[in-house]
Design an enzyme around this catalytic site. Structure first.
Site, PDB file in Angstrom:
ATOM      1  N   GLU A 216      -1.835 -11.744   4.450  1.00 49.82           N
ATOM      2  CA  GLU A 216      -0.443 -11.117   3.358  1.00 49.82           C
ATOM      3  C   GLU A 216       0.273 -10.077   5.320  1.00 49.82           C
ATOM      4  O   GLU A 216      -0.487  -9.051   5.151  1.00 49.82           O
ATOM      5  CB  GLU A 216      -1.094 -10.188   2.767  1.00 49.82           C
TER       6      GLU A 216
ATOM      7  N   CYS B 146       4.782  -2.683   3.835  1.00 46.83           N
ATOM      8  CA  CYS B 146       4.591  -3.447   4.250  1.00 46.83           C
ATOM      9  C   CYS B 146       5.937  -4.290   4.071  1.00 46.83           C
ATOM     10  O   CYS B 146       6.646  -5.749   4.599  1.00 46.83           O
ATOM     11  CB  CYS B 146       3.840  -4.921   4.498  1.00 46.83           C
TER      12      CYS B 146
END
Length: 477
Positions: free
Chosen positions: A252, A286
């Site tokens: 990720e 993120c």
């Protein structure tokens, strides 16, 4: 927290580590907040950790599922009991109070969801024309190396631990050198709850030893999967190292996350939520919004609303944004300087390089007039800065977004939900949120990216399946 505090590794249930590594304040690099006892990356130490993980897999898979569920729920109880200490350790990264609470609450949600998934069916009976019985059975993939980052260490650390544990795997958890305290406290909660000591181990490694540690532990042949959350650059290194040993990975990674404002959007709601998605936790998430596309028919109207809402956000201390202590200062400085030098302009905010270097404070900014020649057009800022772009043809926006290297999150703003849904389906993005910010993650919803934003999915059944294999079993009389 006193500077003398040392957070050790935990190997086979025992505290370990050699020389201490200083962890400094994210707002003042001269202030030591604590230390961690780093692992000496020797062949002997790595072999011992790997051997423990191998035995830990047997110990954990031999634990009946109802007992595993009870252990997870006990871990939740311990996190609640130790909430203040975990909360304080998160605050040390320089984030706002609300985000520390979100992290602790989110970690509890992760454990609760994975605990509920452990009681699902083990597999299914499948059709077979050549056997009396055929089954597809899910089982743990094996020992897992889990690596999570500093920017949301409680929730990201928790999912890195409990996803593979829920699947029946043993875990070697490597902390970030910027947030080792959180990792230690989380691992202690799981071990004190009853996870076998060999099934969950914590490793602190000095930054310069990270490549050596990764290479050596993968070379043992014990690790069967790696899960990593962090930057795209490091993710690519991990993928390359894993490929040498044919070890699968769940990544990720970073994102150049976008919001698309259609001409029928509710402008006030869109403006507020876009600003939150861009500036929350200093843009150091993120999923933070980096790039906003606005239909030219409403561009002037929307930017006027956006500036008004932004001004209120910045001056109101209760708003969920923070301007302080951006760790990616120099990168953000370079991106903004490059854009302004090549003709972009500030729609909102002030850029004073000398003041930023002096105070280590990056104020929230919105930049317009960005072109393809500017680095900020395609580089993740990871700071409280985003760009805004006028468009006339939505097909051009889709093409540009799909050409991006990244593909983690997007948001679409429209009163026409069917129209927005059709647009969402066209975007090569891991998650698209209609009338919600790009910063959006829940324990019950799959989360992950495509392209340079990674591969695989965390959360719920999808996260659990990442750490399982499907085994075919047939019976013939």
């Amino acid at each position: 927290m006193a500077s003398a505090k040392v957070y050790p590794c935990i190997i086979n249930g025992e505290e370990a580590g050699t020389s201490n590594f200083a962890v400094t304040s994210h707002s003042n690099p001269d202030e030591i907040i604590h230390h961690f006892a780093q692992l000496s990356v020797s062949g002997e130490n790595i072999a011992a950790i790997a051997a423990n993980a191998k035995q830990g897999l047997k110990d954990w898979t031999a634990t009946p599922v109802p007992k595993r569920v009870a252990i997870f729920r006990k871990a939740m109880d311990l996190i609640k009991e130790r909430r203040q200490e975990i909360f304080n350790s998160h605050m040390e990264i320089g984030g706002p109070t609300w985000f520390a609470n979100v992290n602790v609450d989110g970690s509890l949600g992760q454990i609760e969801e994975y605990a509920s998934q452990m009681s699902r069916p083990e597999g299914q009976i499948v059709q077979s024309g050549h056997n009396d019985l055929a089954m597809a059975v899910k089982s743990a993939i094996g020992p897992v190396l889990s690596i999570s980052p500093w920017n949301a260490p409680v929730i990201l650390g928790t999912r890195s631990i409990c996803a593979p544990l829920a699947a029946g795997c043993s875990v070697v958890f490597k902390s970030s050198e910027k947030s080792p305290a959180v990792s230690y406290l989380l691992v202690k909660c799981f071990l004190d709850a009853g996870v076998p000591p060999k099934a969950l181990q914590l490793v602190h490694v000095a930054p310069q030893d990270n490549p050596k540690f990764l290479e050596q532990i993968l070379a043992t042949g014990v690790i069967r999967k790696v899960n990593f959350t962090g930057s795209t650059g490091v993710g690519k290194i991990i993928a390359q190292e894993c490929s040498k040993y044919l070890i699968p990975y769940l990544l990720e990674l970073g994102g150049k996350n976008v919001s698309i404002v259609l001409d029928d959007a509710e402008l006030g709601a869109a403006a507020g939520k876009i600003l939150f998605g861009a500036w929350a936790h200093k843009g150091q998430i993120c999923m933070s919004t980096d790039k906003v596309f606005v239909d030219e028919k409403i561009y002037d109207q929307f930017t006027a609303v956006l500036k008004n809402v932004a001004a209120e956000m910045v001056k109101n201390p209760d708003q969920k944004i923070s301007q302080r202590d951006c760790l990616g200062r120099d990168k953000v400085l370079q991106l903004v300087e490059d854009a302004l030098a090549k003709g972009a302009s500030l729609l909102f905010g002030e850029f004073n390089k000398e003041e930023i270097l002096k105070t280590n404070v990056i104020p929230p900014m919105i930049i317009e007039g960005v072109t393809a020649e500017m680095d900020i057009n395609f580089t993740e800022t990871f700071g409280p800065v985003f760009t805004i772009h006028k468009y006339s043809n939505i097909d051009d926006v889709v093409e540009e977004v799909n050409e991006h290297d990244f593909g983690l999150k997007a948001a679409v703003w429209s009163k026409n939900h069917i129209r927005a849904l059709k647009l969402a389906k066209r975007l090569e993005i891991g998650g698209v949120h209609i009338n919600s910010p790009t910063v959006h993650d829940e324990a019950t919803v799959p989360h992950g990216g495509v392209k340079s934003s990674g591969c695989g999915r965390f959360n719920s059944q999808w996260g659990m399946d990442e750490f399982m294999i499907i085994k075919t079993i047939t019976i013939h009389e």
